[in-house]
Write a protein that holds these residues in place. Structure first.
Motif, mmCIF file in Angstrom:
data_model
loop_
_atom_site.group_PDB
_atom_site.id
_atom_site.type_symbol
_atom_site.label_atom_id
_atom_site.label_comp_id
_atom_site.label_asym_id
_atom_site.label_seq_id
_atom_site.Cartn_x
_atom_site.Cartn_y
_atom_site.Cartn_z
ATOM 1 N N PRO A 140 0.733 -1.404 -0.037
ATOM 2 C CA PRO A 140 0.094 0.030 -0.096
ATOM 3 C C PRO A 140 0.849 1.236 -0.151
ATOM 4 O O PRO A 140 1.843 1.282 0.691
ATOM 5 C CB PRO A 140 -0.828 -0.158 1.205
ATOM 6 N N GLN A 143 2.585 3.222 3.340
ATOM 7 C CA GLN A 143 2.423 2.632 4.738
ATOM 8 C C GLN A 143 3.563 1.565 5.158
ATOM 9 O O GLN A 143 3.262 1.175 6.272
ATOM 10 C CB GLN A 143 1.026 1.687 4.464
ATOM 11 N N ASP A 145 7.507 1.592 6.208
ATOM 12 C CA ASP A 145 8.596 2.474 6.491
ATOM 13 C C ASP A 145 9.851 2.009 5.711
ATOM 14 O O ASP A 145 9.850 0.750 5.339
ATOM 15 C CB ASP A 145 9.112 2.716 8.090
#
Length: 335
Positions: A140, A143, A145
């Protein structure tokens, strides 16, 4: 005022490839900003792999190494492979894809200018057939890191449900095939969609469009293939959408999702594997768009551009033969 002689300096392979790499930067910047910073790591891995494979194949063929490495053609292929692959793929899948593109598709056919098939598209098709699960893991937008992305690329355990989500094309196709759903209800229920395409991913087509306009302005590519591809994709999607708007997504959805803009300016326009005549370019690019749309909507894969490109690559000799412009002094182009 420009005076004679009107002589243009011929473009070198290196200058053309450098222009293509520069044109890809806006799309890559959007990728890093909105989706996954790890794409930069993937580009580095792919570039090193491509240059190493190129050097080894040139050495095996007893060809000069330095000129071929400096022409940047291998780097362009590597970047296109990365931009077509999911960004959180394990590093070895990227390496394998690049090796297929450089070794099997480019050099086994004779090297630069000899390959009949688009190397990046062959790599994509080979990998999605060999590793369909891995090639379906798209994160996504925004979303994950960077450390999580890097761990996944370098070999961390992959918790599929936690790290992946359906792309806009896949979510649309799956939703419509669920039974009783319409385009409107799918768009309202699924979290994969933004204003006109995939949430967060909509910026990438804008970046590729900006780079494509740069190539057109530099006359690196002509208008024929990008316009024919985008127009044909818009036309066929409009026809189906008008026929049944509840079951077929609107044209702007298909233009703003998947690899449409990347394909229009950077893949379809490949001067080696595409048609060469003006009319042939229009037919070639339009054919890719039509086949890609049919695969998207009715096929087993949510994105069909790679398969469409390879199918039309097969048709290039016939297209060029049938669309040769007439020779002056001869009827129909023949003596």
């Amino acid at each position: 005022m420009i005076h004679s002689p009107y002589i243009r300096k011929p473009a070198s392979v290196q200058s053309v490839m450098l222009a293509v790499l520069l044109a890809l930067l806006p799309g890559i910047a959007a990728y890093v900003w909105q989706v996954a910073e790890v794409v930069v790591v993937n580009l580095l891995i792919a570039t090193v792999t491509a240059l190493a494979a190129e050097a080894l194949m040139l050495a095996a063929r007893r060809r000069p190494i330095a000129p071929a490495l400096s022409d940047l053609s291998a780097v362009v292929t590597a970047w296109l492979v990365v931009l077509c692959f999911p960004p959180i793929l394990p590093w070895w899948v990227t390496v394998l894809g690049v090796l297929i593109a450089i070794v099997a598709v480019k050099h086994l056919y004779g090297g630069l200018g000899q390959n009949p098939f688009n190397p990046a598209m062959v790599a994509y098709c080979a990998m999605i057939v060999a590793f369909p699960s891995l090639m379906s893991q798209w994160p996504p937008a925004g979303q994950l890191d960077f450390q999580t992305q890097l761990d996944l690329v370098l070999g961390s355990a992959r918790q599929l449900d936690a790290i992946t989500g359906a792309t806009a094309l896949d979510a649309m196709r799956t939703g419509l095939r669920a039974g009783g759903a319409s385009v409107e209800t799918v768009l309202q229920q699924a979290g994969a969609f933004g204003a006109v395409g995939g949430r967060g991913w909509e910026w990438l087509p804008l970046g590729y469009l900006a780079g494509g306009l740069y190539l057109l302005a530099r006359r690196i590519v002509t208008w024929h293939m990008p316009v024919a591809f985008l127009a044909a994709l818009a036309l066929i999607s409009t026809v189906f959408w008008l026929a049944d708007p509840a079951q077929f997504a609107p044209p702007w959805f298909h233009l703003a999702t998947g690899g449409a803009m990347l394909a229009a300016f950077f893949i379809v326009t490949d001067p080696i594997t595409g048609a060469t005549t003006p009319r042939g370019k229009l037919i070639f690019a339009a054919g890719i768009a039509v086949i890609a749309y049919l695969i998207r909507v009715f096929g087993a894969f949510p994105e069909g551009i790679a398969f469409a490109v390879l199918l039309m690559n097969i048709c290039v000799p016939v297209i060029d033969m049938k669309t040769q412009p007439p020779v002056f002094g001869h009827r129909g182009g023949r003596p």
